[in-house]
Each structure stands twice: as structure tokens, then as C-alpha cells.
Design an enzyme around this catalytic site. Structure first.
Site, PDB file in Angstrom:
ATOM      1  CG  ASN A   1      41.456  25.304  42.077  1.00  0.00           C
ATOM      2  OD1 ASN A   1      40.921  26.384  41.863  1.00  0.00           O
ATOM      3  ND2 ASN A   1      42.100  24.624  41.135  1.00  0.00           N
TER       4      ASN A   1
ATOM      5  CE  LYS B   1      44.038  34.265  40.689  1.00  0.00           C
ATOM      6  NZ  LYS B   1      42.615  34.116  40.582  1.00  0.00           N
TER       7      LYS B   1
ATOM      8  NE  ARG C   1      45.211  30.447  37.933  1.00  0.00           N
ATOM      9  CZ  ARG C   1      44.893  31.424  37.112  1.00  0.00           C
ATOM     10  NH1 ARG C   1      45.661  31.667  36.076  1.00  0.00           N
ATOM     11  NH2 ARG C   1      43.823  32.168  37.311  1.00  0.00           N
TER      12      ARG C   1
ATOM     13  CD  GLU D   1      43.922  25.212  38.118  1.00  0.00           C
ATOM     14  OE1 GLU D   1      43.457  26.339  38.243  1.00  0.00           O
ATOM     15  OE2 GLU D   1      43.290  24.175  38.349  1.00  0.00           O
TER      16      GLU D   1
ATOM     17  CG  HIS E   1      37.844  26.371  44.917  1.00  0.00           C
ATOM     18  ND1 HIS E   1      38.474  26.929  46.012  1.00  0.00           N
ATOM     19  CD2 HIS E   1      37.445  27.411  44.143  1.00  0.00           C
ATOM     20  CE1 HIS E   1      38.451  28.253  45.886  1.00  0.00           C
ATOM     21  NE2 HIS E   1      37.833  28.575  44.775  1.00  0.00           N
TER      22      HIS E   1
ATOM     23  CE  LYS F   1      42.031  28.966  36.851  1.00  0.00           C
ATOM     24  NZ  LYS F   1      41.719  28.107  38.004  1.00  0.00           N
TER      25      LYS F   1
ATOM     26  CD  GLU G   1      37.786  32.673  46.766  1.00  0.00           C
ATOM     27  OE1 GLU G   1      38.878  32.084  46.862  1.00  0.00           O
ATOM     28  OE2 GLU G   1      36.843  32.218  46.083  1.00  0.00           O
TER      29      GLU G   1
ATOM     30  CG  HIS H   1      32.702  31.170  44.514  1.00  0.00           C
ATOM     31  ND1 HIS H   1      32.861  29.901  43.990  1.00  0.00           N
ATOM     32  CD2 HIS H   1      33.959  31.671  44.660  1.00  0.00           C
ATOM     33  CE1 HIS H   1      34.147  29.660  43.814  1.00  0.00           C
ATOM     34  NE2 HIS H   1      34.830  30.722  44.218  1.00  0.00           N
TER      35      HIS H   1
ATOM     36  CG  HIS I   1      33.624  24.486  42.440  1.00  0.00           C
ATOM     37  ND1 HIS I   1      34.601  24.453  41.470  1.00  0.00           N
ATOM     38  CD2 HIS I   1      33.442  25.792  42.734  1.00  0.00           C
ATOM     39  CE1 HIS I   1      34.992  25.686  41.213  1.00  0.00           C
ATOM     40  NE2 HIS I   1      34.309  26.522  41.968  1.00  0.00           N
TER      41      HIS I   1
ATOM     42  NE  ARG J   1      39.712  33.961  14.442  1.00  0.00           N
ATOM     43  CZ  ARG J   1      39.302  34.293  13.231  1.00  0.00           C
ATOM     44  NH1 ARG J   1      39.664  35.461  12.717  1.00  0.00           N
ATOM     45  NH2 ARG J   1      38.562  33.489  12.517  1.00  0.00           N
TER      46      ARG J   1
HETATM   47  P1  NAD Z   1      29.004  38.866  42.010  1.00  0.00           P
HETATM   48  O1  NAD Z   1      29.743  39.402  40.865  1.00  0.00           O
HETATM   49  O2  NAD Z   1      27.720  38.177  41.749  1.00  0.00           O
HETATM   50  O3  NAD Z   1      28.758  40.044  43.047  1.00  0.00           O
HETATM   51  C1  NAD Z   1      28.066  39.758  44.240  1.00  0.00           C
HETATM   52  C2  NAD Z   1      26.863  40.699  44.438  1.00  0.00           C
HETATM   53  O4  NAD Z   1      27.336  41.969  44.863  1.00  0.00           O
HETATM   54  C3  NAD Z   1      26.040  40.961  43.186  1.00  0.00           C
HETATM   55  O5  NAD Z   1      24.702  41.059  43.550  1.00  0.00           O
HETATM   56  C4  NAD Z   1      26.547  42.320  42.717  1.00  0.00           C
HETATM   57  O6  NAD Z   1      25.587  43.008  41.974  1.00  0.00           O
HETATM   58  C5  NAD Z   1      26.833  43.000  44.025  1.00  0.00           C
HETATM   59  N1  NAD Z   1      27.876  44.027  43.997  1.00  0.00           N
HETATM   60  C6  NAD Z   1      29.060  43.962  43.365  1.00  0.00           C
HETATM   61  N2  NAD Z   1      29.830  45.006  43.701  1.00  0.00           N
HETATM   62  C7  NAD Z   1      29.094  45.763  44.553  1.00  0.00           C
HETATM   63  C8  NAD Z   1      29.342  46.959  45.251  1.00  0.00           C
HETATM   64  N3  NAD Z   1      30.533  47.575  45.196  1.00  0.00           N
HETATM   65  N4  NAD Z   1      28.363  47.464  46.022  1.00  0.00           N
HETATM   66  C9  NAD Z   1      27.160  46.829  46.152  1.00  0.00           C
HETATM   67  N5  NAD Z   1      26.869  45.678  45.519  1.00  0.00           N
HETATM   68  C10 NAD Z   1      27.829  45.151  44.737  1.00  0.00           C
HETATM   69  O7  NAD Z   1      29.871  37.822  42.860  1.00  0.00           O
HETATM   70  P2  NAD Z   1      31.396  37.746  43.323  1.00  0.00           P
HETATM   71  O8  NAD Z   1      31.365  37.107  44.635  1.00  0.00           O
HETATM   72  O9  NAD Z   1      32.115  39.023  43.149  1.00  0.00           O
HETATM   73  O10 NAD Z   1      32.009  36.733  42.264  1.00  0.00           O
HETATM   74  C11 NAD Z   1      31.582  35.388  42.187  1.00  0.00           C
HETATM   75  C12 NAD Z   1      31.935  34.851  40.830  1.00  0.00           C
HETATM   76  O11 NAD Z   1      33.346  34.933  40.654  1.00  0.00           O
HETATM   77  C13 NAD Z   1      31.551  33.414  40.640  1.00  0.00           C
HETATM   78  O12 NAD Z   1      30.931  33.281  39.389  1.00  0.00           O
HETATM   79  C14 NAD Z   1      32.882  32.682  40.649  1.00  0.00           C
HETATM   80  O13 NAD Z   1      32.867  31.519  39.858  1.00  0.00           O
HETATM   81  C15 NAD Z   1      33.795  33.715  40.076  1.00  0.00           C
HETATM   82  N6  NAD Z   1      35.203  33.545  40.422  1.00  0.00           N
HETATM   83  C16 NAD Z   1      36.098  33.601  39.421  1.00  0.00           C
HETATM   84  C17 NAD Z   1      37.448  33.485  39.706  1.00  0.00           C
HETATM   85  C18 NAD Z   1      38.455  33.616  38.593  1.00  0.00           C
HETATM   86  O14 NAD Z   1      39.626  33.363  38.834  1.00  0.00           O
HETATM   87  N7  NAD Z   1      38.061  34.045  37.426  1.00  0.00           N
HETATM   88  C19 NAD Z   1      37.882  33.298  41.022  1.00  0.00           C
HETATM   89  C20 NAD Z   1      36.924  33.253  42.033  1.00  0.00           C
HETATM   90  C21 NAD Z   1      35.582  33.369  41.729  1.00  0.00           C
HETATM   91  N1  GLY Z   2      40.524  31.227  41.528  1.00  0.00           N
HETATM   92  C1  GLY Z   2      41.440  30.209  41.123  1.00  0.00           C
HETATM   93  C2  GLY Z   2      42.383  30.634  40.076  1.00  0.00           C
HETATM   94  O1  GLY Z   2      42.346  31.759  39.613  1.00  0.00           O
HETATM   95  O2  GLY Z   2      43.200  29.860  39.656  1.00  0.00           O
END
Ligand code: NAD
Ligand code: GLY
Length: 376
Positions: free
Chosen positions: A252, A234, A248, A244, A255, A150, A192, A273, A259, A128
Site C-alpha cells: 500500500n 507480490k 502485505r 494483510e 495508497h 483481493k 505499480e 488509480h 486513495h 459460496r
Molecule cells: P480498468 O480495469 O478500469 O482498466 C482501465 C481501462 O483500460 C478501462 O477503460 C478498460 O476498459 C481498458 N482496457 C483494459 N484492458 C485493455 C486493453 N488490453 N486494451 C485496451 N483497453 C483496455 O483499470 P485498471 O487500472 O486495470 O484497474 C484499476 C482497478 O484495480 C481499481 O478498481 C483498483 O481498486 C483495482 N486494484 C485492485 C488491486 C487488488 O489487489 N485487487 C490492486 C490494485 C488495483
Molecule cells: N494491491 C495491494 C494488495 O494486493 O495487497
């Protein structure tokens, strides 16, 4: 904050009892032991990471934990979006339970947004809720996904549809970790960064316009300033609207369009992304222009900027076939942001001045998508 080299900046996310710090600077991973110790009730934790990140950075984290007498177990997942799945969640939860992680322990998410979202969700539901710390290793994760709580996984119905708000206890954004990040991933993260300027800070966007190449290189003080300013914006937005219900949603920007493109291309390597956000933000400015809400040239201005970062800015820049506009519109309805059957768009009056629009006619969206496709 001083603007000197090698400094660490601290940004506070003010959420009452769930407040936390984001530390931004070089050389934070080597200090992780001492930074984590105050959070630990016992000297034990679990790390979730992926293969790529593990190859570059896990040994350094393990060494610093060892040096501080902190026991640790690690789970190394397959890299990529496919790990953000029911199977991935099960794997992380079972690993944490098998590692004896208790309610008062801490989970470390060492990786990009995929690892942060997945490990954060597992921490949010395990027993939990256990605490977790984000050590974001991509530019995208440092400026966006590691902040704000998130967390979640994807469903065959769409992206991020299963999840919880679960705030981390600390975010360590070590800029040195970005040096191993492939160029395409840096550019995707940069989308971003630009988003913050475009959505709410024209002066920041102007500053970025002078330094886009320098920020992307991730090897000068420009990246620290860009990450810090992004995190400040942020943190401020999340503190006003954690779940949100209002402001917030501005995060997006791009997005709703983006998306749909991501879903239509199967969340694959065809379109990352951040790349989908880049195309989506240009579309958001062009759509705003077409609706007479802003200067119609702002879409071109945003596009020129994002192109300098090496980002795709048009649907035609996506390799392979992309479904027709009518299909993209259908996909948009499955988006989390859709409400009462209505689509939600973030539209612009100017660079740095955006708002949430919930009353856009479908026909206008379809007309725009068709026109945009013909022009691209
Ligand atoms: P990711 O985590 O897939 O990383 C991208 C690639 O880079 C992967 O292949 C990873 O292995 C590699 N990598 C990571 N760090 C590295 C480093 N220091 N050196 C070499 N390689 C490295 O992708 P991302 O772009 O970081 O994140 C995308 C995800 O984030 C999506 O799923 C998206 O929905 C999510 N997201 C979430 C939020 C949120 O608020 N929670 C906001 C934006 C995006
Ligand atoms: N990436 C959008 C949010 O965190 O609200």
C-alpha cells in the site's frame, strides 16, 4: 528463468492448497484453451469482461475456447470503476447463475483491475465460492490486481470496502494484450511496477531507472522482466501474509495519500488509480524525509522517475479543484487501512526500504499536506 524473447515465465504463489501459477509471456491467449483444460471438470465456463476489452480480445478468446470444444457464455460490462458496484455485482452473479455456472465450474475475468476485482468477488460468493482465472489485460492488473486474491466492490463510503479474499486458480498475463492499452493506462500501471522497486528492491528500481520508457512501450522484453519481477515480489509478500496482517501492507505504499485523492476526485477520469499511487508515493517519500526518516531528496528522485513515465506526481497535476488538506485527512480515516482511529502509512528509510507506521500524529500529516500543497 531464461531471459530470451518469447519465453513464458512462471511465478508460483505458494499458499498451500490455494497455490497457483502466474504465467507471464507473449502469446498466452492463443494457448488459453490448453492452459484452462486441466482446471475444468466439464468443458464449460463463463467470461466476464468489459466493452473495451471485448472489442479487442474477446473474439480471440472465444475462438480458442471453441477450438478446444469449451462452451462459454460472456458478460460484457460498461468499462470503468462504476461497474465495481452493488449493481455490477448483482449483474455478474445473475449472469453466472443464468449461465448455469455450478460449484465446480470456472469463471474467467478478462480485463483490467475493475473486471478482476468484480468477477473475482462474484466468484468468491457465488454458491459460496467457485474457482476463477484471471486474464489481466492492463499493466496494472498484470503486476498487481490479478495476483493475491483481493477482490471486491466500492461502497458510497469508500473504495474496495466490500469484498473477500478469494485466490484465482491461475493467472495468464499475456503481454501481447497490453499493445492495445492506451498510453495513459500503461503509465498508470507503471506506477505499480515502480512501487515494487520503491517499497522493497532498490536494484529493481535502478534497473527500471535505465528502462522506464522501454517498459512503458510494452513492446520489448523489458516489460516481461518488469511484470515477472513485480509478480515475484507480490507472490512472495502474499505467501508470507495473505490477509494483510503484516508485511502485505507494504504493497500500500502511496495508497493512504493516493486513495484520499482518488475519493476526493470521485474515482473519475480526472485521476486514475495508478496516477493517485504515483502522487501518493512521492508524498510518502517526501513525508518520510520531512519526518527525518530518510534522505529528504528521495522524494525528488522518485518524482523524476515517475515523471519520465508520464505520470502526475503532484496534487497540482490533478485537473480541477482538489479539497483542502483538512478534508483529505478526514477522507483518510474512512480508508480500510485505518485501525482504531489511527491512520496507517507506509514510510521509507531508503529506496527499497519501507515500513508500516501506525503511530503518526495527525498534526504531522496535516502540516505535511499543507506544506506539500503550497510547494506544488
Ligand atoms: P480498468 O480495469 O478500469 O482498466 C482501465 C481501462 O483500460 C478501462 O477503460 C478498460 O476498459 C481498458 N482496457 C483494459 N484492458 C485493455 C486493453 N488490453 N486494451 C485496451 N483497453 C483496455 O483499470 P485498471 O487500472 O486495470 O484497474 C484499476 C482497478 O484495480 C481499481 O478498481 C483498483 O481498486 C483495482 N486494484 C485492485 C488491486 C487488488 O489487489 N485487487 C490492486 C490494485 C488495483
Ligand atoms: N494491491 C495491494 C494488495 O494486493 O495487497
Amino acid at each position: 528463468m531464461p531471459d530470451t524473447e518469447n519465453a513464458t515465465d512462471k511465478v508460483r504463489v505458494n499458499l498451500g492448497r490455494r497455490s497457483y501459477d502466474i504465467l507471464v509471456g507473449d502469446g498466452l491467449l492463443p494457448q488459453a484453451g490448453e492452459l484452462l483444460l486441466p482446471l475444468l471438470k466439464r468443458k464449460r465456463l463463463a467470461i466476464v469482461t468489459d466493452e473495451n476489452v471485448a472489442g479487442f480480445h474477446l473474439a480471440s478468446l472465444a475462438a480458442v475456447l471453441d477450438a478446444n470444444g469449451i462452451e462459454h457464455a460472456s458478460l460484457i460490462l460498461n468499462p470503468g470503476e462504476s461497474s465495481k458496484s452493488y449493481a455490477g455485482l448483482q449483474q455478474v452473479c445473475e449472469f453466472l447463475l443464468a449461465s448455469g455456472i455450478e460449484r465446480n465450474d470456472v469463471v474467467i475475468a478478462l480485463g483490467g483491475g475493475v473486471i478482476g476485482d468484480l468477477a473475482g468477488f462474484a466468484a468468491g460468493v457465488l454458491r459460496r465460492g467457485v474457482r476463477f482465472v484471471q486474464i489481466p489485460t492492463t499493466l496494472l492488473a498484470q503486476v498487481d490486481s490479478s495476483v493475491g486474491g483481493k477482490t471486491g466492490i466500492n461502497s458510497p463510503h469508500g473504495k474496495n470496502l466490500i469484498g473477500v479474499f478469494h485466490q484465482p486458480s491461475l493467472v495468464l498475463a499475456d503481454l501481447d494484450l497490453l499493445k492495445t492499452l492506451p498510453k495513459r493506462e500503461r503509465a498508470a500501471g507503471y506506477a505499480e511496477v515502480a512501487k515494487y522497486g520503491l517499497l522493497g528492491d532498490a536494484a529493481f528500481f535502478d534497473w527500471l531507472d535505465q528502462r522506464v520508457e522501454e517498459v512503458i512501450a510494452c513492446d520489448t522484453d523489458a516489460v516481461r522482466k518488469a511484470v515477472r519481477r513485480s509478480c515475484e515480489m507480490k507472490a512472495d509478500i502474499v505467501a508470507q501474509d495473505e490477509t494483510e496482517t503484516g508485511v502485505r501492507a507494504l504493497l500500500n505504499l502511496g495508497h493512504t495519500f493516493g486513495h484520499a485523492l482518488e475519493a476526493a476526485t470521485g474515482y473519475s477520469n480526472r485521476l486514475l488509480h495508478g496516477e493517485s499511487v504515483s502522487i501518493g508515493m512521492v508524498q510518502a517519500f517526501r513525508f518520510s524525509g520531512a519526518l527525518g526518516l530518510c534522505d529528504p531528496h528521495l522524494g525528488d528522485h522518485a518524482e523524476r522517475h515517475l515523471k519520465r513515465a508520464g505520470l502526475p506526481t503532484r496534487v497540482s497535476g490533478i485537473p480541477g479543484e482538489v479539497p483542502p488538506p483538512a478534508r483529505l485527512l478526514e477522507i483518510m480515516h474512512q480508508d480500510k487501512k485505518a485501525s482504531g482511529g489511527k491512520l496507517v502509512f507506509i514510510l521509507a528509510r531508503a529506496i527499497g526500504e519501507t515500513f508500516v507506521a501506525r503511530d503518526i500524529a495527525e498534526k504531522d500529516v496535516l502540516d505535511f499536506l499543507e506544506k506539500d500543497r503550497r510547494a506544488s
